[in-house]
Design an enzyme around this catalytic site. Structure first.
Site, PDB file in Angstrom:
ATOM      1  N   ASP A 223       3.925   1.831  -5.265  1.00  0.00           N
ATOM      2  CA  ASP A 223       2.902   1.520  -6.260  1.00  0.00           C
ATOM      3  C   ASP A 223       2.996   0.039  -6.622  1.00  0.00           C
ATOM      4  OD1 ASP A 223       1.157   1.362  -8.375  1.00  0.00           O
ATOM      5  OD2 ASP A 223       2.305   2.663  -9.711  1.00  0.00           O
TER       6      ASP A 223
ATOM      7  N   ASP B 225     -10.924   0.699  -4.714  1.00  0.00           N
ATOM      8  CA  ASP B 225     -11.790   1.858  -4.947  1.00  0.00           C
ATOM      9  C   ASP B 225     -12.709   1.582  -6.137  1.00  0.00           C
ATOM     10  OD1 ASP B 225     -12.900   4.386  -5.528  1.00  0.00           O
ATOM     11  OD2 ASP B 225     -11.129   5.412  -4.752  1.00  0.00           O
TER      12      ASP B 225
ATOM     13  N   LYS C 115     -18.587   6.963 -10.125  1.00  0.00           N
ATOM     14  CA  LYS C 115     -19.069   7.711 -11.288  1.00  0.00           C
ATOM     15  C   LYS C 115     -18.582   7.067 -12.587  1.00  0.00           C
ATOM     16  CE  LYS C 115     -19.298  12.106  -8.804  1.00  0.00           C
ATOM     17  NZ  LYS C 115     -18.821  13.506  -8.724  1.00  0.00           N
TER      18      LYS C 115
ATOM     19  N   ASP D  94       0.873  -1.175   0.000  1.00  0.00           N
ATOM     20  CA  ASP D  94       0.000   0.000   0.000  1.00  0.00           C
ATOM     21  C   ASP D  94       0.907   1.222   0.000  1.00  0.00           C
ATOM     22  OD1 ASP D  94      -2.181   1.895   0.490  1.00  0.00           O
ATOM     23  OD2 ASP D  94      -3.313   0.168   1.220  1.00  0.00           O
TER      24      ASP D  94
ATOM     25  N   THR E  85     -14.694  -7.177   7.681  1.00  0.00           N
ATOM     26  CA  THR E  85     -14.209  -5.911   8.209  1.00  0.00           C
ATOM     27  C   THR E  85     -15.349  -5.132   8.854  1.00  0.00           C
ATOM     28  OG1 THR E  85     -14.635  -4.669   6.165  1.00  0.00           O
ATOM     29  CG2 THR E  85     -12.521  -5.833   6.323  1.00  0.00           C
ATOM     30  N   LYS E  86     -14.994  -4.140   9.676  1.00  0.00           N
ATOM     31  CA  LYS E  86     -16.014  -3.296  10.294  1.00  0.00           C
ATOM     32  C   LYS E  86     -16.822  -2.562   9.226  1.00  0.00           C
ATOM     33  CE  LYS E  86     -13.598  -2.517  14.676  1.00  0.00           C
ATOM     34  NZ  LYS E  86     -12.983  -1.509  15.575  1.00  0.00           N
TER      35      LYS E  86
ATOM     36  N   GLU F 135     -17.352  -3.555   6.179  1.00  0.00           N
ATOM     37  CA  GLU F 135     -18.188  -4.552   5.513  1.00  0.00           C
ATOM     38  C   GLU F 135     -19.410  -4.886   6.357  1.00  0.00           C
ATOM     39  OE1 GLU F 135     -17.593  -9.141   3.844  1.00  0.00           O
ATOM     40  OE2 GLU F 135     -15.905  -8.011   4.662  1.00  0.00           O
TER      41      GLU F 135
END
Length: 238
Positions: free
Chosen positions: A122, A145, A149, A95, A216-217, A219
């Site tokens: 990266d 992510d 849009k 990350d 996860t929290k 989720e």
């Protein structure tokens, strides 16, 4: 499905499409003192610096256990828990965001985990330059992510050019595990992975969540609000 060469790509793969892929978007975030301290004191033990030449992962981990690449780990809670559940597997977690890197290092130390190494770079460049072909037993990309849009869909990570870069790094029999809570992105993921002849879906479409992936929290909160979560697990067959 039929076996194909390692550099096989779908027919619609854009020619010359390579350097436009990015695995992250820079965002402002606050580094706590504990996170910075973890980076300062634990990086030499659990961090791996980027290099533009192939790396020997067994040497970096000090083991010949199976190797899993994780791209994007947020604050690292799920990564640490997966490593705890699978102690006989090594995880390379990548990350770019400092607070998450610091927090994962902190969790590694607190939980006495020896099977995670962390990179702050990266992931696309790591895949292109640092990972040897056939060096991975699996790849995890959880909740990338979704770029909601439509005009931003081109920024999504899970697209054919990026999967084409990942595939040679997987051993035959290795797997790609994706997860998302955005249904339209799940459909795109399914279409992209299904377009590769040397990837085989382990389910009819979406897979049951494997036991190793914790909820996860974020989720759990989404599920309480009626949001779905979709897992996809594809195996390399050639």
């Amino acid at each position: 499905m039929t076996d194909t060469p390692e550099n096989q790509t779908p027919n619609d793969l854009p020619a010359g499409h390579s350097r436009s892929i990015r695995s992250f978007v820079l965002r402002q975030s606050h580094m706590t003192a504990a996170q910075q301290r973890a980076i300062d004191t634990l990086w030499d033990s659990f961090g791996i610096d980027y290099q533009a030449t192939p790396a020997d992962l067994d040497a970096r981990f000090g083991s010949s256990r199976p190797k899993i690449l994780e791209i994007g780990f947020g604050m690292g809670m799920a990564s640490a828990e997966i490593a705890r559940r699978l102690p006989e597997t090594d995880f390379l977690a990548i990350d770019v965001h400092g607070p998450g890197v610091g927090n994962l290092l902190k969790l590694i130390n607190e939980n006495h985990l020896e099977n995670i190494r962390v990179m702050r770079h990266d992931a696309v460049e790591v895949v292109e330059n640092m990972l040897q072909d056939g060096s991975l037993d699996g790849i995890h990309i959880f909740f990338p992510d979704p770029w909601h849009k439509k005009r931003h869909h081109k920024r999504r990570l899970i697209q054919a050019p990026f999967i084409a870069k990942l595939l040679p790094k997987l051993k035959t029999g290795g797997y790609i595990h994706l997860a998302t809570d955005w249904e339209e992105y799940a459909q795109q993921m399914l279409e992209v992975l299904s377009s590769f002849d040397n990837l085989q879906n382990t389910a009819a479409d979406y897979a049951p969540t494997p036991d190793y992936r914790p909820e996860t929290k974020f989720e759990a909160r989404g599920k309480r609000l009626g949001h779905g979560v979709w897992d996809l697990v594809f195996k390399r067959i050639g």
